[in-house]
Structures are given as structure tokens and as C-alpha cells.
Design an enzyme around this catalytic site. Structure first.
Site: not given
Ligand code: GLN
Length: 545
Positions: A388, A519, A521
Site C-alpha cells: 500500500c 493488503h 497480509e
Molecule cells: N496513505 C496511503 C493512502 O491512503 C496508503 C494507505 C495504506 O498504506 N493503507 O493511499
């Protein structure tokens, strides 16, 4: 099984003794006897979901397939029970009150006086029954957050009491308690557990089982004491000592014949006995003696003078699972990216790692350190998985240092960035303008299409996948061409081709440099490593120092 059975899990003495893992493990052994199980988590916070809480406050925000930001325990349920847990299985005080208030505003109480008791517990019960109905599970486990005796969870305990009144044959209550062995005394003390059981009694609940969490297994003398003073049959006082790794716990409970005892409380019989694969996997993992070092470069570790790994629990479990599947034990090292900003030479520490993960994150603190880390890992050909924010940072670093776009950044940090390679998704602008922060990110599972001949395809061996998201920013479509021209591969995109889901560098140029907008994970299950983590681990093992 015709009628659903409900198992409440409450906690005594103190928090952090593994109630979530206990709930998951009880569920797992019931599954092994041929029954279907789902689990609900109740958090006593006013927050409507976990999405607005900082990870150092609350631990990881676990995202369900249908897009709710919840508690990390749901991750345990999924990994142990190997089943998707959906948003209906999560409640907070705020969530429950919100629906009661909304219903009152809609005149759904027909002009009646709406009261904390019984209307709040009744709403809780309604939600529990809804889960029973939609999942059709034989057993619904309900973990009540916090410890008995706190003000916060009284209404949830009241729901347990009321549901048991309604269905005395179908409800049992566990108390997961802690038995300390004070250093100077050197003896396991049962008194705190006795008080915890009394606290439960004082809200009208008699526990049926007491799970005794302790460093060493509780002995027979103390089992008798607890049985006598807490009015629980002695064989319902269950030892639950510390273990080397959490997946041993179902094996321990099985040795205590816990599932058989629960089934007999409900006058049920086991339909099969099937924990063999789980047990042999636990044995295999226990014997692994080769180690790999994985660095996690992040910032949500510190709580006072303690390091909290809770913020990244699904990442940790995913690393472990992938490492075990490849015959290694991981040694996970926490590396704060701010360190690289304060002391540039400290970055050399990354050289000692067999692989590095840059997990999700928000905001400006530590971001330049993470960008430096990506540059170092790219140049030194050390396997890197960026998740992310980690993926977005891979793109920023590549834009700055490979494409020559000095000043490339994400508009999350620098609204006036000269080269905004990461930009807010168009549909998210309004949310931020209107300060509409709660549950408005791009959340939950979305499909992606994978390009063949890429590391991503090699990992998934599938052209379409579905993974969970939690973000507002994305790779700016205007920079895709220049990034691609310089060698960054966008190996997975949303089906309409607009959103970049996986980025990678060709394997001939780097052993493994992959970033995912989603994600991964949240996709790990015990004995089933998530494909991207597995691919990362294969690269790590191959290049092991
Ligand atoms: N801050 C980034 C976004 O909102 C990544 C978010 C995250 O890593 N979950 O796109």
C-alpha cells in the site's frame, strides 16, 4: 445441526492475555470435530469502527472482505478458522448505539421510551442472531473485548445474560483468566481469577469454563481451588500455558479434550476427529532450525518505552506462514524509518536483512526514511515487498531516482509536488474536503487483472485475483507511461485498467522488488501462505546470506 449454539468468551484480570487467539482456537477444535464455526468480536469503544484509531492505540486495523475496518482479532479468526469473517461479525459500542439511535429517529420503536437497558443489549442480541442466520454456523463464538468488572462492557455482558435466559440450552460462557506467579512469592495465585469470576457473577453470569492463562500449566491443586471457589466443574478448568507459537494452542486444547467437553455441555457428539494435519504441521514448524532475517521498516511501533508489534500483526503472521512453508523460521526486526532520516549511515543495517517489508502507512512522519530505504534496497538488490503506502513509496523513489523526476512525491504529503506521481483518487477528494473520514477509504476486496510473464503472475498463477484494500491515494495515471518507459512494470491493474494494483521491477534487474496497492497480509491462513508473501519468501530464501 438445527439450532445454533452460542459461546461467549469473556476476559478476566487483565487485557492482552490472548482472548482472541483463545476464541479462535476453541473454534478451530470444534471445527475439527465436524462442526461449522464463526466468530464475532465486540469492542467496547465508542468509535463506530477501528478505522479512525491510530495503530499504536488499538493495534492493526483489519479489513474484512466486505470492507469494514475492524479489530485485529478478526484476522486471528480468519487465519485459524480458514473462513472469511464479514462485517456483521464486528460490533463496537458506537456501532450498536448508532443503529439504536437511527432506528429511534425513524420511529421504529413506535413511540416507545427507548432505554439503555434493555434496548442496547437487545440490539446486540439481534446482531448476534443475524450472524447465526446468515452464516448458518453450528457455533457462533462471541468474544467480548476488555475485562469483566470494567464499566465499558457491562451492556454486552447483559446481552450474554439475556440470551442465555432466552436459550438456556444453547449458550455457554467462557472466562479467560490470568494466573500470575509473582516473582517474590514464586507460587501461582488464583485469587485474581476468583475475583474475576465473582465480577461475572455480579452481572448475573456464571461461567461454564475457565481457561487459565499462565506461564506454566496450572497444577491440580489450583485447578481444584478454582473449581471450588468459582463454582465450575474441575474438568472445566482448562490449562492454557504460554506457547512458543500460537498455532500450538488448538493442539493443547485438544489434548485437554476441550471440544468434547463443550460438545457434551450442549449434549452434542463429535462427528469426526480431524486435527491430524494441523498437529503434524505444528510439529514440522517446531523442528525448523534454519533462520532468515526480515526487516520491517515502519513507524507504528512505539508505546512509551515498549515496542508494539500489534500494529502489523497480519504482516507478521503472513511473514511467518510464508517462511514456515519454505522451511525457515523468520527473525523479524523492527526498523523505524525515522532512524534513516536522523542518521543516514544507519541505512547500512538493511544489508544484514535477507528481505525487507515496507507495510502500509499514513502521513509524513518517516516517509523520507522509507524512500531512502527503497533506494538502498533497489540498488543493493535486496528483496523488498512494499504494501500500500510501501508500494506508493516504491513508485516515488523510482520516479525520483530512475526517471529523474526530482521532487516527485505523493500529494498526501506535498500538495504542491512538482511531480505528483501518487495522487488522491478523484472520488476521494470530496471526502477529504468535507472531513468525511470515517469508513470512506477505498475499502475491502476488489478484483485485479494480472499480466502474464510477470512476478505477480508467477506468484498467483491466475489472471484474475481479488484482494483487500484500504487507501485514498493511487498511482497518478499521468505518470504511468514515464514510469513504464524507465522499467517499472505494472503487473496488475483494476479490470477497467485505471488503477495500478501491483508494481514490480523485472527479475533480471532485481531478485524481488514488488509493491501491492492492496493488503496481501489479510489473505494469509494457517498452512496457506498468501501468494505474494510466498513469492517474496522464495526470493528471500534463494538469496539468503
Ligand atoms: N496513505 C496511503 C493512502 O491512503 C496508503 C494507505 C495504506 O498504506 N493503507 O493511499
Amino acid at each position: 445441526m438445527a439450532k445454533t449454539k452460542f459461546i461467549f468468551v469473556t476476559g478476566g484480570v487483565m487485557s492482552g492475555i490472548g482472548k482472541g487467539v483463545a476464541t479462535s482456537s476453541i473454534g478451530r477444535i470444534l471445527q475439527s470435530k465436524g462442526y461449522s464455526v464463526t466468530a464475532i468480536k465486540i469492542d467496547p469503544y465508542i468509535n463506530v469502527d477501528a478505522g479512525t484509531m491510530t495503530p499504536t492505540e488499538h493495534g492493526e486495523v483489519f479489513v474484512t472482505d466486505d470492507g469494514l475496518e475492524t479489530d485485529q482479532d478478526l484476522g486471528n479468526y480468519e487465519r485459524f478458522l480458514d473462513t472469511n469473517i464479514l462485517s456483521g461479525n464486528y460490533m463496537t459500542t458506537g456501532r450498536v448505539y448508532l443503529s439504536v439511535i437511527n432506528r429511534e429517529r425513524n420511529l421504529e420503536y413506535g413511540g416507545k421510551n427507548v432505554e439503555v437497558v434493555p434496548d442496547i443489549p437487545l440490539e446486540v442480541i439481534l446482531r448476534i442472531k443475524k450472524v447465526a442466520k446468515t452464516t448458518k454456523a453450528d457455533f457462533v463464538m462471541i468474544e467480548i473485548g476488555g475485562t469483566v468488572g470494567e464499566y465499558q462492557n457491562v451492556l454486552f455482558l447483559e446481552a450474554a445474560r439475556m440470551l442465555r435466559m432466552e436459550k438456556p440450552q444453547d449458550v455457554i460462557v467462557f472466562l479467560v483468566s490470568y494466573l500470575p506467579v509473582p516473582n517474590k512469592i514464586g507460587e501461582m495465585k488464583t485469587k485474581p481469577t476468583q475475583y474475576a469470576a465473582r465480577s461475572l457473577n455480579s452481572v448475573g453470569i456464571q461461567p461454564d469454563f475457565i481457561l487459565c492463562r499462565s506461564e506454566e500449566p496450572i497444577d491440580d491443586v489450583r485447578k481444584s481451588k478454582i473449581a471450588l471457589f468459582c463454582s465450575v466443574p474441575k474438568d472445566h478448568v482448562i490449562a492454557s500455558p504460554d506457547v512458543d507459537f500460537i498455532y500450538e494452542i488448538p493442539v493443547n486444547y485438544d489434548n485437554e479434550k476441550l471440544a468434547e467437553k463443550i460438545l457434551s455441555s450442549f449434549k452434542l457428539k463429535k462427528k469426526k476427529n480431524d486435527l491430524t494435519k494441523w498437529k503434524s504441521e505444528v510439529e514440522r514448524i517446531r523442528k525448523i532450525d534454519r533462520e532468515i532475517r526480515i526487516g520491517v521498516v515502519g513507524k507504528y511501533f512505539n508505546s512509551g518505552s515498549f515496542v508494539l508489534a500489534d500494529s502489523y500483526i497480519s504482516v507478521i503472521e503472513s511473514v511467518k506462514q510464508a517462511a514456515w512453508s519454505n522451511g525457515f523460521k523468520p527473525k523479524i526486526e523492527w526498523i523505524s524509518s525515522e532512524e534513516f532520516e536522523q542518521d543516514p549511515k544507519s541505512i547500512n543495517r538493511l544489508k544484514e536483512m535477507d528481505g525487507v517489508i515496507i507495510p502500509g502507512g499514513f502521513g509524513s512522519r518517516g516517509i523520507e526514511g522509507k524512500i531512502k530505504a527503497v533506494e538502498f534496497l533497489r540498488k543493493n538488490k535486496i528483496p523488498l515487498l512494499g504494501i500500500c503506502y510501501g508500494m506508493q513509496i516504491i513508485c516515488i523513489e523510482f520516479a525520483r531516482n530512475v526517471c529523474g523526476l526530482k521532487g516527485a512525491h505523493t500529494t498526501e504529503i506535498d500538495k504542491e509536488a512538482k511531480y505528483p506521481v501518487i495522487d488522491i483518487m478523484p472520488e476521494q477528494k470530496k471526502n477529504l474536503r468535507e472531513k468525511n473520514y470515517g469508513a470512506t477509504m477505498r475499502l475491502g476486496a476488489y478484483p485485479a487483472e494480472i499480466k502474464t510473464g510477470t512476478i505477480a503472475y508467477e506468484a498467483y498463477k491466475a489472471k484474475s485475483i481479488s484482494e483487500r484494500h484500504r487507501h485514498r491515494w493511487e498511482v497518478n495515471p499521468e505518470y504511468i507511461e514515464i514510469l513504464e518507459k524507465n522499467g517499472l512494470v505494472f503487473s496488475a491493474k483494476s479490470p477497467n485498467g485505471k488503477l495500478m494494483e501491483i508494481v514490480e521491477i523485472k527479475q533480471k534487474d532485481h531478485p524481488f522488488l514488488v509493491g501491492t496497492q492492496f493488503h496481501p497480509e489479510f489473505g494469509t491462513r494457517f498452512m496457506k501462505p498468501q501468494p505474494i508473501f510466498n513469492a517474496f519468501m522464495k526470493a528471500v530464501v534463494k538469496g539468503k546470506k
